[in-house]
Design a protein around this motif. Sequence first.
Motif, PDB file in Angstrom:
ATOM      1  N   LEU A  25      -5.515   4.411  -4.022  1.00  0.00           N
ATOM      2  CA  LEU A  25      -4.932   3.508  -3.022  1.00  0.00           C
ATOM      3  C   LEU A  25      -3.420   3.400  -3.189  1.00  0.00           C
ATOM      4  N   MET A  26      -2.939   3.343  -4.428  1.00  0.00           N
ATOM      5  CA  MET A  26      -1.487   3.293  -4.647  1.00  0.00           C
ATOM      6  C   MET A  26      -0.842   4.571  -4.145  1.00  0.00           C
ATOM      7  N   ARG A  27      -1.449   5.712  -4.419  1.00  0.00           N
ATOM      8  CA  ARG A  27      -0.890   6.975  -3.910  1.00  0.00           C
ATOM      9  C   ARG A  27      -0.870   6.986  -2.379  1.00  0.00           C
ATOM     10  N   LEU A  28      -1.923   6.459  -1.781  1.00  0.00           N
ATOM     11  CA  LEU A  28      -1.996   6.398  -0.323  1.00  0.00           C
ATOM     12  C   LEU A  28      -0.853   5.563   0.238  1.00  0.00           C
ATOM     13  N   HIS A  29      -0.648   4.388  -0.320  1.00  0.00           N
ATOM     14  CA  HIS A  29       0.353   3.456   0.217  1.00  0.00           C
ATOM     15  C   HIS A  29       1.780   3.766  -0.221  1.00  0.00           C
ATOM     16  N   ALA A  30       1.949   4.281  -1.443  1.00  0.00           N
ATOM     17  CA  ALA A  30       3.294   4.478  -1.987  1.00  0.00           C
ATOM     18  C   ALA A  30       3.820   5.889  -1.808  1.00  0.00           C
TER      19      ALA A  30
END
Length: 142
Positions: A25-30
């Motif tokens: 999720l962090m990779r998706l958003h960031a």
Amino acid sequence: MTTKRSSVLFVCVKNGGKSQMAAALMRLHAGDAIDVRSAGTRPGTAINAQSAEAIAEVGADMSSAVPQPVTSELLRSVDYVIVIGGEAVIEPAEGMTAPVTTWHTDEPSLRGIDGMERMRLVRDDIDTHVRALLSDLTPTAN
């Protein structure tokens, strides 16, 4: 002038579900704004299939992830350590400068919710935490 990216390590016990979900999720958003890693205190042998399916539903990907162990080197190499849930315990490593924060996440199974319904609720709760962390790390991010 190049600004160093913040690095975050997400930790759970097996590194097959919640910490991998948070990392995806962090990779998706960031995107590339944050260096993202995940590991487990007692890593399992595979990714939780329902976790991967729930993550894929929102456009993130953890299908090629492999559970990894928490190591002293890894703890020394990151800016933030996020422990997901109350089961994993991180002992600070010599030379480690990252603060350790624990996210107490929703556990729908305690309310009798299982299967994909449970996994979606877990994913959404972790996503809320991830978005808040991203906002703190990159105040200009949305």
